[in-house]
Write a protein that holds these residues in place. Structure first.
Motif, PDB file in Angstrom:
ATOM      1  N   ARG A  13       0.851  -1.197   0.000  1.00  0.00           N
ATOM      2  CA  ARG A  13       0.000   0.000   0.000  1.00  0.00           C
ATOM      3  C   ARG A  13       0.879   1.238   0.000  1.00  0.00           C
ATOM      4  NH1 ARG A  13      -5.053  -1.801  -1.066  1.00  0.00           N
ATOM      5  NH2 ARG A  13      -5.682  -3.415   0.382  1.00  0.00           N
ATOM      6  N   PHE A  14       0.402   2.298  -0.629  1.00  0.00           N
ATOM      7  CA  PHE A  14       1.150   3.552  -0.686  1.00  0.00           C
ATOM      8  C   PHE A  14       0.613   4.513   0.365  1.00  0.00           C
ATOM      9  CE2 PHE A  14       2.568   3.548  -5.431  1.00  0.00           C
ATOM     10  CZ  PHE A  14       3.210   2.357  -5.226  1.00  0.00           C
ATOM     11  N   GLY A  15       1.516   5.202   1.025  1.00  0.00           N
ATOM     12  CA  GLY A  15       1.138   6.264   1.945  1.00  0.00           C
ATOM     13  C   GLY A  15       0.870   7.543   1.177  1.00  0.00           C
ATOM     14  N   PRO A  16       0.463   8.590   1.885  1.00  0.00           N
ATOM     15  CA  PRO A  16       0.125   9.845   1.224  1.00  0.00           C
ATOM     16  C   PRO A  16       1.299  10.508   0.490  1.00  0.00           C
ATOM     17  CG  PRO A  16      -0.256   9.986   3.615  1.00  0.00           C
ATOM     18  CD  PRO A  16       0.185   8.596   3.310  1.00  0.00           C
ATOM     19  N   ASP A  17       2.517  10.366   1.030  1.00  0.00           N
ATOM     20  CA  ASP A  17       3.666  11.002   0.379  1.00  0.00           C
ATOM     21  C   ASP A  17       3.971  10.378  -0.977  1.00  0.00           C
ATOM     22  OD1 ASP A  17       3.991  12.746   2.494  1.00  0.00           O
ATOM     23  OD2 ASP A  17       5.527  11.523   3.482  1.00  0.00           O
ATOM     24  N   LEU A  18       3.957   9.061  -1.045  1.00  0.00           N
ATOM     25  CA  LEU A  18       4.229   8.386  -2.312  1.00  0.00           C
ATOM     26  C   LEU A  18       3.097   8.613  -3.301  1.00  0.00           C
ATOM     27  CD1 LEU A  18       6.099   6.764  -4.039  1.00  0.00           C
ATOM     28  CD2 LEU A  18       5.265   4.684  -2.945  1.00  0.00           C
ATOM     29  N   THR A  19       1.870   8.594  -2.806  1.00  0.00           N
ATOM     30  CA  THR A  19       0.732   8.874  -3.680  1.00  0.00           C
ATOM     31  C   THR A  19       0.851  10.285  -4.257  1.00  0.00           C
ATOM     32  OG1 THR A  19      -0.682   7.346  -2.457  1.00  0.00           O
ATOM     33  CG2 THR A  19      -1.788   9.026  -3.778  1.00  0.00           C
ATOM     34  N   ALA A  20       1.237  11.247  -3.439  1.00  0.00           N
ATOM     35  CA  ALA A  20       1.410  12.629  -3.913  1.00  0.00           C
ATOM     36  C   ALA A  20       2.540  12.740  -4.927  1.00  0.00           C
ATOM     37  CB  ALA A  20       1.658  13.556  -2.726  1.00  0.00           C
ATOM     38  N   ALA A  21       3.594  11.951  -4.731  1.00  0.00           N
ATOM     39  CA  ALA A  21       4.723  11.977  -5.673  1.00  0.00           C
ATOM     40  C   ALA A  21       4.321  11.443  -7.046  1.00  0.00           C
ATOM     41  CB  ALA A  21       5.888  11.169  -5.112  1.00  0.00           C
ATOM     42  N   LEU A  22       3.276  10.645  -7.086  1.00  0.00           N
ATOM     43  CA  LEU A  22       2.779  10.091  -8.349  1.00  0.00           C
ATOM     44  C   LEU A  22       1.498  10.811  -8.766  1.00  0.00           C
ATOM     45  CD1 LEU A  22       3.347   6.320  -7.542  1.00  0.00           C
ATOM     46  CD2 LEU A  22       4.712   7.753  -9.061  1.00  0.00           C
ATOM     47  N   SER A  23       1.452  12.108  -8.564  1.00  0.00           N
ATOM     48  CA  SER A  23       0.231  12.888  -8.770  1.00  0.00           C
ATOM     49  C   SER A  23      -0.302  12.837 -10.194  1.00  0.00           C
ATOM     50  CB  SER A  23       0.460  14.341  -8.356  1.00  0.00           C
ATOM     51  OG  SER A  23       1.447  14.937  -9.170  1.00  0.00           O
ATOM     52  N   GLU A  24       0.539  12.523 -11.151  1.00  0.00           N
ATOM     53  CA  GLU A  24       0.059  12.447 -12.537  1.00  0.00           C
ATOM     54  C   GLU A  24      -0.618  11.113 -12.855  1.00  0.00           C
ATOM     55  OE1 GLU A  24       3.712  12.193 -15.257  1.00  0.00           O
ATOM     56  OE2 GLU A  24       4.461  12.738 -13.266  1.00  0.00           O
ATOM     57  N   PHE A  25      -0.664  10.232 -11.858  1.00  0.00           N
ATOM     58  CA  PHE A  25      -1.308   8.931 -12.011  1.00  0.00           C
ATOM     59  C   PHE A  25      -2.453   8.797 -11.010  1.00  0.00           C
ATOM     60  CE2 PHE A  25       3.074   8.285 -13.387  1.00  0.00           C
ATOM     61  CZ  PHE A  25       2.905   7.613 -14.587  1.00  0.00           C
ATOM     62  N   ASP A  26      -3.423   7.957 -11.346  1.00  0.00           N
ATOM     63  CA  ASP A  26      -4.437   7.548 -10.379  1.00  0.00           C
ATOM     64  C   ASP A  26      -3.827   6.412  -9.567  1.00  0.00           C
ATOM     65  OD1 ASP A  26      -6.503   9.294 -11.159  1.00  0.00           O
ATOM     66  OD2 ASP A  26      -7.115   7.953 -12.774  1.00  0.00           O
ATOM     67  N   VAL A  27      -3.817   6.541  -8.252  1.00  0.00           N
ATOM     68  CA  VAL A  27      -3.246   5.527  -7.362  1.00  0.00           C
ATOM     69  C   VAL A  27      -4.350   5.089  -6.422  1.00  0.00           C
ATOM     70  CG1 VAL A  27      -1.504   5.061  -5.601  1.00  0.00           C
ATOM     71  CG2 VAL A  27      -0.962   6.599  -7.499  1.00  0.00           C
ATOM     72  N   GLU A  28      -4.635   3.775  -6.423  1.00  0.00           N
ATOM     73  CA  GLU A  28      -5.695   3.283  -5.548  1.00  0.00           C
ATOM     74  C   GLU A  28      -5.361   1.898  -5.016  1.00  0.00           C
ATOM     75  OE1 GLU A  28      -9.274   3.101  -7.859  1.00  0.00           O
ATOM     76  OE2 GLU A  28      -8.494   1.592  -9.206  1.00  0.00           O
ATOM     77  N   PRO A  29      -5.735   1.647  -3.759  1.00  0.00           N
ATOM     78  CA  PRO A  29      -5.530   0.310  -3.200  1.00  0.00           C
ATOM     79  C   PRO A  29      -6.502  -0.677  -3.842  1.00  0.00           C
ATOM     80  CG  PRO A  29      -6.676   1.711  -1.625  1.00  0.00           C
ATOM     81  CD  PRO A  29      -6.335   2.566  -2.802  1.00  0.00           C
TER      82      PRO A  29
END
Length: 79
Positions: A13-29
């Motif tokens: 699972r990705f935390g908020p920091d990694l999800t934010a770093a991939l802001s150009e992608f949709d990231v979902e569990p």
């Protein structure tokens, strides 16, 4: 060049920091403790950059799949 829409499924699972770093992608569990990363990849260099980032972070890539263009969120269609 519009590129193609890709889905990368990774273990964990990705935390908020990694999800934010991939802001150009949709990231979902997704089920089984995995995370789904979806976005438009204009060329192989962009794909290799994403895969290299995941490798550097020791995140196991489960699969890379090409998706139909309608699978991407309209808000991120030009990522």
């Amino acid at each position: 060049m519009n590129g193609q829409v890709l889905e990368v499924v990774v273990d964990g699972r990705f935390g908020p920091d990694l999800t934010a770093a991939l802001s150009e992608f949709d990231v979902e569990p997704v089920g089984g403790g995995r995370t789904r990363i979806v976005g438009r990849v204009p060329d192989q260099a962009k794909l290799f950059g994403l895969l290299e980032l995941l490798d550097e972070l020791h995140i196991e890539v489960i699969s890379v799949n090409r998706l139909p263009p309608e699978e991407i969120s309209p808000l991120r269609g030009d990522a």
